[in-house]
Write an enzyme that holds these catalytic residues in place. Sequence first.
Site, mmCIF file in Angstrom:
data_model
loop_
_atom_site.group_PDB
_atom_site.id
_atom_site.type_symbol
_atom_site.label_atom_id
_atom_site.label_comp_id
_atom_site.label_asym_id
_atom_site.label_seq_id
_atom_site.Cartn_x
_atom_site.Cartn_y
_atom_site.Cartn_z
ATOM 1 N N GLY A 520 0.847 -1.184 0.000
ATOM 2 C CA GLY A 520 0.000 0.000 0.000
ATOM 3 C C GLY A 520 0.878 1.227 0.000
ATOM 4 N N LYS A 541 3.017 -6.439 8.763
ATOM 5 C CA LYS A 541 2.811 -5.208 7.999
ATOM 6 C C LYS A 541 3.875 -4.212 8.428
ATOM 7 C CE LYS A 541 -0.809 -2.207 6.532
ATOM 8 N NZ LYS A 541 -1.850 -2.711 5.716
ATOM 9 N N ASP A 635 -16.274 0.131 6.063
ATOM 10 C CA ASP A 635 -15.698 -0.268 4.779
ATOM 11 C C ASP A 635 -15.863 -1.769 4.577
ATOM 12 O OD1 ASP A 635 -14.522 0.166 2.343
ATOM 13 O OD2 ASP A 635 -12.471 0.313 3.103
#
Length: 799
Positions: A520, A541, A635
């Site tokens: 990302g 991450k 979301d």
Amino acid sequence: MILHLLLCLLLPLLPNSSAQTFRNITLGSALSTLDENPYWVSPSGEFAFGFYSIKGELFLLSIWFAKIPLKTIVWTANRDRPVEGGSKVELTSDGVLSLTNHTGGEIWRAESSNATNAASAAVLDTGNLVLRSSDLAILWASFDEPTDTILPGQTLDRGSKLFSSISDEDHSSGKFQLSVQADGNLVLQSIARPTEGTYDPYWESNTEDTQSRLVFNESGLMYLITPLNGTRFDIATEIPVSTRDFYQRATIDFDGVFRKYNYPKSSTNRNDQSWSVTWYVPGDICTVLTGNVGSGACGFNSYCVLGQDERPNCECPPGYDYVDGNNRFKGCKQTFAPQSCEKDQLRKAFEMRELVNTDWPLSDYEHFLNVDAEWCSNTCLDDCFCAVSIIRGSECWLKKIPLSNGRRDPSINGKALIKVGNSSFPTNNTSFPPNVLPTPDLHCNEKRERQHKLILPGSIIIGTSLFLNLLLLVIFLSTKHKNHKSNRVTSSSVEGNLQCFTYKELEEATNGFKEELGKGAYSVVYKGVLRRNAQGLIAVKRLTNIPEEVDKELKNEMRAIGQSNHKNLVKLLGFCDEGTHRLLVYELMIHGSLAKFLFEMPRPSWYKRIQIAIGIARGLTYLHEECCTQIIHCDVKPHNILLDESFTARISDFGLAKLLKTDQTRTTTAVRGTRGYVAPEWFKGKAITSKVDVYSFGIVLMEIIFCRRNAAIEVGREDPEILSEDVYDAYVQGKLQLLLGDDEEAKNDRRLERMVMVAIWCVQDDSSLRPSMRKVLQMLEGAADVPTPPDPFYLNSTV
Ligand SMILES: *[C@@H]1O[C@H](CO)[C@@H](O)[C@H](O)[C@H]1NC(C)=O
Ligand SMILES: *[C@@H]1O[C@H](CO)[C@@H](O)[C@H](O)[C@H]1NC(C)=O
Ligand SMILES: *[C@@H]1O[C@H](CO)[C@@H](O)[C@H](O)[C@H]1NC(C)=O
Ligand SMILES: *[C@@H]1O[C@H](CO)[C@@H](O)[C@H](O)[C@H]1NC(C)=O
Ligand SMILES: *[C@@H]1O[C@H](CO)[C@@H](O)[C@H](O)[C@H]1NC(C)=O
Ligand SMILES: *[C@@H]1O[C@H](CO)[C@@H](O)[C@H](O)[C@H]1NC(C)=O
Ligand SMILES: *[C@@H]1O[C@H](CO)[C@@H](O)[C@H](O)[C@H]1NC(C)=O
Ligand SMILES: *[C@@H]1O[C@H](CO)[C@@H](O)[C@H](O)[C@H]1NC(C)=O
């Protein structure tokens, strides 16, 4: 290269990869939890005996099916005393099989029952672990000390017992038992834990023979032999299947049902790869428990409903909530303050809610005749001892807490009226938990309003949304900001249930950040293997290019994420905050996202899809109502729903989006007015409530039902085909079948229409018409009726 790396990462976790098969475990042989493969396998490789890792970095000394992905446990030596890392099991020089903990204390032992010492041990292909003499006579067998499961070839003699587990995850002794009694009767009973006192049987074979034995023969048939009486008692009638073609087991499950399971040995179809139930007793666990002590099939104050999968579900009545959100069988607690017995108390502070076909038959304290429903209801309302009143015809029963043996069944007739706190009654007392307070509308971008209703940032696995990363950065920065002096202090102050990792540990776990899973704007996600974590596979991450922004609230939110724990959420395991390094560690979800599962693979089975839909609904209900603070996801979409090794839906990315999504949706893509997963109120500048998630869930549910994408935002066509509109049209015209193509499973299932109706309720333009996630869950599970939904686009077309 990549393959090589993958193998390196996976090898330590695969049960039959490089372990030797031990035909003969010699004296002096030992296993330690620290071994790379802490188990011995049977000659066929089908069973393994050794250390099985469970939650909390603990281990059980167990026997399990080793060749299937679900490493199902069939026997455990220390179910109530799991051991820590560093523990050891050894066949000592004098022939004793001994389990010792990491400090050397003995936890469990098996030894010959007579004067002959064991000369060796073996894990047999039947799943039996035996100690043998030098002439191979069996001196001790795990088959003689079963836990909750029996296997083909195993018999239970008089006096033998199986004890259920507490839950699918918790293997310690639970509250149900199966036993072959001294008089030859095979019975199922519940137990008064923590003692072993038993309650009245809820199922029995009614056989009488002092020599009866329960046999599970190699064709998978189960019966009681009654040699004195001559006749045989079959537990169930079943077509025999060979142990060559199927793994088989019979287990008294944590819900008290004794089930026989088959698992095909050679299956190429991914969807067959699970245990299927071939028979079970008793027929309806919800209604068979009738003793006047004990809670019944479910915990106190809940009621039991047999689900579509014929397994019991435990539900809380209105005004009650699960004592333990992770184990619904533990009962429900009141979420309102108890009623005062003062005469002048306000009747207004309480109200009666109706539940049809529901009863707690064993909690009565008053029984009135020739009264009407209103009288019955008011009498309960005025009586501070009364929790529930039941009206059947002109009879009225008042019931007291704790309510036991609750069940919902059409045969019950009559209705229950539950007394609950009146949630609209003003109170100056904060003892009402947040989930019964009316939910104030709140705007995402107005931080001041968030003081009482925090919107929590969530965990992600491979989610790469910019917003999430931003938020996570902020978390780190804020924690750093407060504690300049020591990173350690910083870490522990945030931790909650989170582990703190060193950079070196994560570097090793990811093999130097080699295998990338996703990327990302501010992060890269890597796959890794963690030795210290029981499950091993993780997603790491790594955050980079952190912008300068600090928000003091976020530290609390991080702590709350660490505390949120539900089987339908992806769990954040820990983090590393060392020098310039910022890393987050999550469980790895090996089956990727729901998007991939639904749209990129051969169509998954209808049954799996229903399970996934229900799983998502459970996760969202937890976030909305059961978590310490309400979390609105904002979301919900198939990319944010990941699937774990058993294809259970796990929600990721929860929380955070709400904070940041506002700007994006309202300024950029929003203007185009494309219906994605986003509720219409986003575009209209209206307040955002948990109903936005209900809307998104409705769209996802339609995608799950029809295996078709709702219109994608990038569709450049003037008039894109919108799944939700097609579905409503097809529903109104009674032509749902046409949307299903060749999906015969779905077409032939009577649940289809119900699920579509629920989805239509969820996607109502008018957010006030959408049900809560809890209601959605009840409707999906069949516990609540689904009324005919109105046209969801009514607002849109008229406004
Ligand atoms: C190890 O086992 C012994 C004996 O059962 C026990 O007394 C001791 O507390 C255990 N040690 C730990 C750390 O659990
Ligand atoms: C002990 O049990 C084994 C197996 O049942 C048997 O073969 C052996 O003779 C027994 N030994 C003694 C001393 O009883
Ligand atoms: C297993 O080991 C024991 C002890 O070493 C030995 O006596 C026995 O013959 C072995 N059995 C087999 C089947 O190899
Ligand atoms: C055989 O079973 C019946 C009922 O199952 C019982 O009444 C009878 O006593 C039994 N007979 C013997 C010899 O055990
Ligand atoms: C299991 O029992 C059934 C019924 O008695 C019998 O037909 C079958 O042959 C048995 N199977 C084995 C492997 O013994
Ligand atoms: C609940 O409280 C509200 C506000 O005081 C009141 O208007 C309403 O009548 C109450 N409901 C009942 C059933 O008493
Ligand atoms: C609010 O609290 C005060 C003191 O704690 C109490 O006297 C009063 O009755 C309460 N009011 C309501 C509406 O509960
Ligand atoms: C609120 O209620 C709880 C328990 O019902 C009580 O302990 C507390 O003192 C109350 N607080 C106020 C401000 O009335």
